[in-house]
Write a protein that holds these residues in place. Structure first.
Motif, PDB file in Angstrom:
ATOM      1  N   GLU A  21       0.854  -1.135  -0.122  1.00  0.00           N
ATOM      2  CA  GLU A  21       0.018   0.066   0.013  1.00  0.00           C
ATOM      3  C   GLU A  21       0.930   1.224  -0.049  1.00  0.00           C
ATOM      4  N   VAL A  22       0.659   2.233  -0.816  1.00  0.00           N
ATOM      5  CA  VAL A  22       1.267   3.348  -1.179  1.00  0.00           C
ATOM      6  C   VAL A  22       0.611   4.720  -0.566  1.00  0.00           C
ATOM      7  N   LEU A  23      -0.764   4.750  -1.006  1.00  0.00           N
ATOM      8  CA  LEU A  23      -1.740   5.532  -0.368  1.00  0.00           C
ATOM      9  C   LEU A  23      -3.129   4.812  -0.140  1.00  0.00           C
ATOM     10  N   PRO A  24      -3.502   4.784   1.076  1.00  0.00           N
ATOM     11  CA  PRO A  24      -4.596   4.056   1.174  1.00  0.00           C
ATOM     12  C   PRO A  24      -5.927   4.438   0.431  1.00  0.00           C
ATOM     13  N   ASP A  25      -6.336   3.147   0.185  1.00  0.00           N
ATOM     14  CA  ASP A  25      -7.760   3.071  -0.862  1.00  0.00           C
ATOM     15  C   ASP A  25      -7.501   3.778  -2.406  1.00  0.00           C
ATOM     16  N   ARG A  26      -6.155   4.093  -2.437  1.00  0.00           N
ATOM     17  CA  ARG A  26      -5.808   4.724  -3.926  1.00  0.00           C
ATOM     18  C   ARG A  26      -4.843   3.951  -4.723  1.00  0.00           C
ATOM     19  N   LEU A  27      -3.620   3.823  -3.976  1.00  0.00           N
ATOM     20  CA  LEU A  27      -2.436   3.407  -4.709  1.00  0.00           C
ATOM     21  C   LEU A  27      -1.604   2.255  -3.890  1.00  0.00           C
ATOM     22  N   HIS A  28      -1.697   0.985  -4.725  1.00  0.00           N
ATOM     23  CA  HIS A  28      -0.742   0.043  -4.479  1.00  0.00           C
ATOM     24  C   HIS A  28       0.644  -0.226  -5.370  1.00  0.00           C
ATOM     25  N   ASP A  87      -7.792  10.158 -18.105  1.00  0.00           N
ATOM     26  CA  ASP A  87      -8.964   9.972 -17.498  1.00  0.00           C
ATOM     27  C   ASP A  87      -8.849   9.365 -16.335  1.00  0.00           C
ATOM     28  N   PHE A  88      -8.011   9.511 -15.313  1.00  0.00           N
ATOM     29  CA  PHE A  88      -8.090   8.994 -14.138  1.00  0.00           C
ATOM     30  C   PHE A  88      -7.304   9.829 -13.150  1.00  0.00           C
ATOM     31  N   GLY A  89      -7.509   9.456 -11.797  1.00  0.00           N
ATOM     32  CA  GLY A  89      -6.647  10.290 -10.696  1.00  0.00           C
ATOM     33  C   GLY A  89      -7.109  11.720 -10.632  1.00  0.00           C
ATOM     34  N   ASP A  90      -8.371  12.099 -10.962  1.00  0.00           N
ATOM     35  CA  ASP A  90      -9.073  13.501 -10.877  1.00  0.00           C
ATOM     36  C   ASP A  90      -8.109  14.281 -11.684  1.00  0.00           C
ATOM     37  N   GLY A  91      -7.554  14.125 -12.782  1.00  0.00           N
ATOM     38  CA  GLY A  91      -6.753  14.547 -13.782  1.00  0.00           C
ATOM     39  C   GLY A  91      -5.315  14.523 -14.003  1.00  0.00           C
ATOM     40  N   ALA A  92      -4.954  13.296 -14.415  1.00  0.00           N
ATOM     41  CA  ALA A  92      -3.715  12.771 -14.598  1.00  0.00           C
ATOM     42  C   ALA A  92      -3.156  13.480 -16.060  1.00  0.00           C
ATOM     43  N   TYR A  93      -1.848  13.692 -16.115  1.00  0.00           N
ATOM     44  CA  TYR A  93      -1.403  14.061 -17.395  1.00  0.00           C
ATOM     45  C   TYR A  93       0.066  13.397 -17.744  1.00  0.00           C
ATOM     46  N   VAL A  94       0.270  13.678 -18.952  1.00  0.00           N
ATOM     47  CA  VAL A  94       1.491  12.737 -19.565  1.00  0.00           C
ATOM     48  C   VAL A  94       2.518  13.728 -19.333  1.00  0.00           C
ATOM     49  N   ASP A 117      -9.839   4.418  -8.725  1.00  0.00           N
ATOM     50  CA  ASP A 117     -10.871   5.743  -8.825  1.00  0.00           C
ATOM     51  C   ASP A 117     -12.258   5.012  -8.312  1.00  0.00           C
ATOM     52  N   GLY A 118     -12.673   4.798  -6.977  1.00  0.00           N
ATOM     53  CA  GLY A 118     -13.588   4.026  -6.680  1.00  0.00           C
ATOM     54  C   GLY A 118     -13.376   2.580  -7.102  1.00  0.00           C
ATOM     55  N   ALA A 119     -14.518   1.970  -7.899  1.00  0.00           N
ATOM     56  CA  ALA A 119     -14.135   0.506  -8.340  1.00  0.00           C
ATOM     57  C   ALA A 119     -13.373   0.604  -9.783  1.00  0.00           C
ATOM     58  N   ALA A 120     -13.037   1.686 -10.525  1.00  0.00           N
ATOM     59  CA  ALA A 120     -12.332   2.003 -11.743  1.00  0.00           C
ATOM     60  C   ALA A 120     -10.929   1.528 -11.637  1.00  0.00           C
ATOM     61  N   LEU A 121     -10.149   1.038 -12.075  1.00  0.00           N
ATOM     62  CA  LEU A 121      -8.703   0.730 -11.904  1.00  0.00           C
ATOM     63  C   LEU A 121      -7.895   1.194 -13.209  1.00  0.00           C
ATOM     64  N   THR A 122      -6.658   1.775 -12.959  1.00  0.00           N
ATOM     65  CA  THR A 122      -5.654   2.041 -13.729  1.00  0.00           C
ATOM     66  C   THR A 122      -4.357   1.074 -13.220  1.00  0.00           C
ATOM     67  N   GLY A 166       6.829  10.341 -17.756  1.00  0.00           N
ATOM     68  CA  GLY A 166       6.334  10.292 -16.456  1.00  0.00           C
ATOM     69  C   GLY A 166       4.641  10.578 -16.432  1.00  0.00           C
ATOM     70  N   VAL A 167       4.098  10.283 -15.352  1.00  0.00           N
ATOM     71  CA  VAL A 167       2.498  10.252 -15.417  1.00  0.00           C
ATOM     72  C   VAL A 167       2.335  11.063 -13.893  1.00  0.00           C
ATOM     73  N   HIS A 168       1.872  12.401 -14.198  1.00  0.00           N
ATOM     74  CA  HIS A 168       1.622  13.100 -12.913  1.00  0.00           C
ATOM     75  C   HIS A 168      -0.178  13.411 -12.692  1.00  0.00           C
ATOM     76  N   LEU A 169      -0.226  13.005 -11.208  1.00  0.00           N
ATOM     77  CA  LEU A 169      -1.552  13.367 -10.656  1.00  0.00           C
ATOM     78  C   LEU A 169      -1.368  14.312  -9.667  1.00  0.00           C
ATOM     79  N   PRO A 170      -1.402  15.686 -10.272  1.00  0.00           N
ATOM     80  CA  PRO A 170      -1.200  16.821  -9.408  1.00  0.00           C
ATOM     81  C   PRO A 170      -2.212  16.977  -8.257  1.00  0.00           C
TER      82      PRO A 170
END
Length: 240
Positions: free
Chosen positions: A5-12, A139-146, A26-31, A158-162
């Protein structure tokens, strides 16, 4: 394979014997960011289920670059669960098997490490559903960008989720031993420039292709390591 676990309920982090992938929720949606080697699909599916999640909710697989320890299971997972595969335009032909994997320009101390890396199974040709460019919104992470970060390969990203302060660096940055420029670069000078560009994003969480994620004093540590990259102190073999 370890599930960390890196961020609870978000990132592993899904840690393999060589390298790792990251599962964002993102909820049940996975990236999935990167996909391990060609033997990793069953372990990734098992990891998803172990978290109480469903592999059929895997919507996309974002590849940070074209090397087989990052792309190997992407095609199998995409075919089985309907996920879309995303890679930078310059690395997409390698992922599809249309051109060979680019050869790195190795420093002397990298030679024995590279011999070990060659034990990774070759990745099968994999479709790319979306070719990425610098600045593309995802379209994930509340606005990720390349963030195009060439040097390790021409199409490394890199992939940034500001909004979450999260940065996936791929192999541009490594945390195996000291935080450092990643190894096996096709263009070391460009890789150093990319390292500094990524560090300037000042993330609070940095996730690397090799080594444990950094979640404490992250921006400062990245800035220091980026400034040292390419200097006499930063150009040699890692300690330990």
């Amino acid at each position: 394979m370890d599930v960390v676990e890196v961020l609870p309920d978000r990132l592993h982090m899904l840690r393999f014997p060589i390298g790792q992938a990251y599962l964002w929720r993102d909820g049940a949606a996975l990236t999935l960011v990167d996909a391990g080697n060609s033997e990793s699909a069953p372990r990734i599916e098992a990891a998803i289920r172990s978290l109480g999640l469903r592999p059929e909710r895997l919507e996309r697989i974002v590849l940070t670059h074209c090397h087989g320890d990052h792309t190997g299971a992407a095609g199998e997972l995409a075919a089985r669960w309907g996920a879309r595969v995303l890679a930078h335009r310059l690395d997409a032909p390698v992922v599809r098997g249309e051109v060979p994997v680019p050869e790195p320009v190795l420093l002397d101390w990298e030679l024995p490490l590279y011999a070990h890396a060659l034990t990774v199974p070759a990745a099968p040709p994999t479709r790319v559903d979306q070719e990425l460019e610098d600045g593309d919104a995802l379209d994930f992470g509340d606005g990720a960008y390349v963030v195009h970060a060439p040097g390790h390969t021409d199409g490394s990203i890199g992939v940034h989720l500001p909004r979450h302060g999260v940065l996936f660096t791929g192999d541009c940055v490594a945390a195996v031993g000291p935080l450092m420029l990643g190894v096996f670069n096709v263009d070391r000078a460009r890789a150093i420039e990319s390292f500094r560009r990524l560090a300037a994003l000042t993330p609070s969480t940095a996730c690397f292709g090799h080594g444990d994620p950094l979640t404490t004093d992250t921006a400062a540590a990245l800035a220091t390591a980026a400034a040292e990259a390419g200097t006499e102190a930063g150009a040699g073999a890692p300690a330990g």
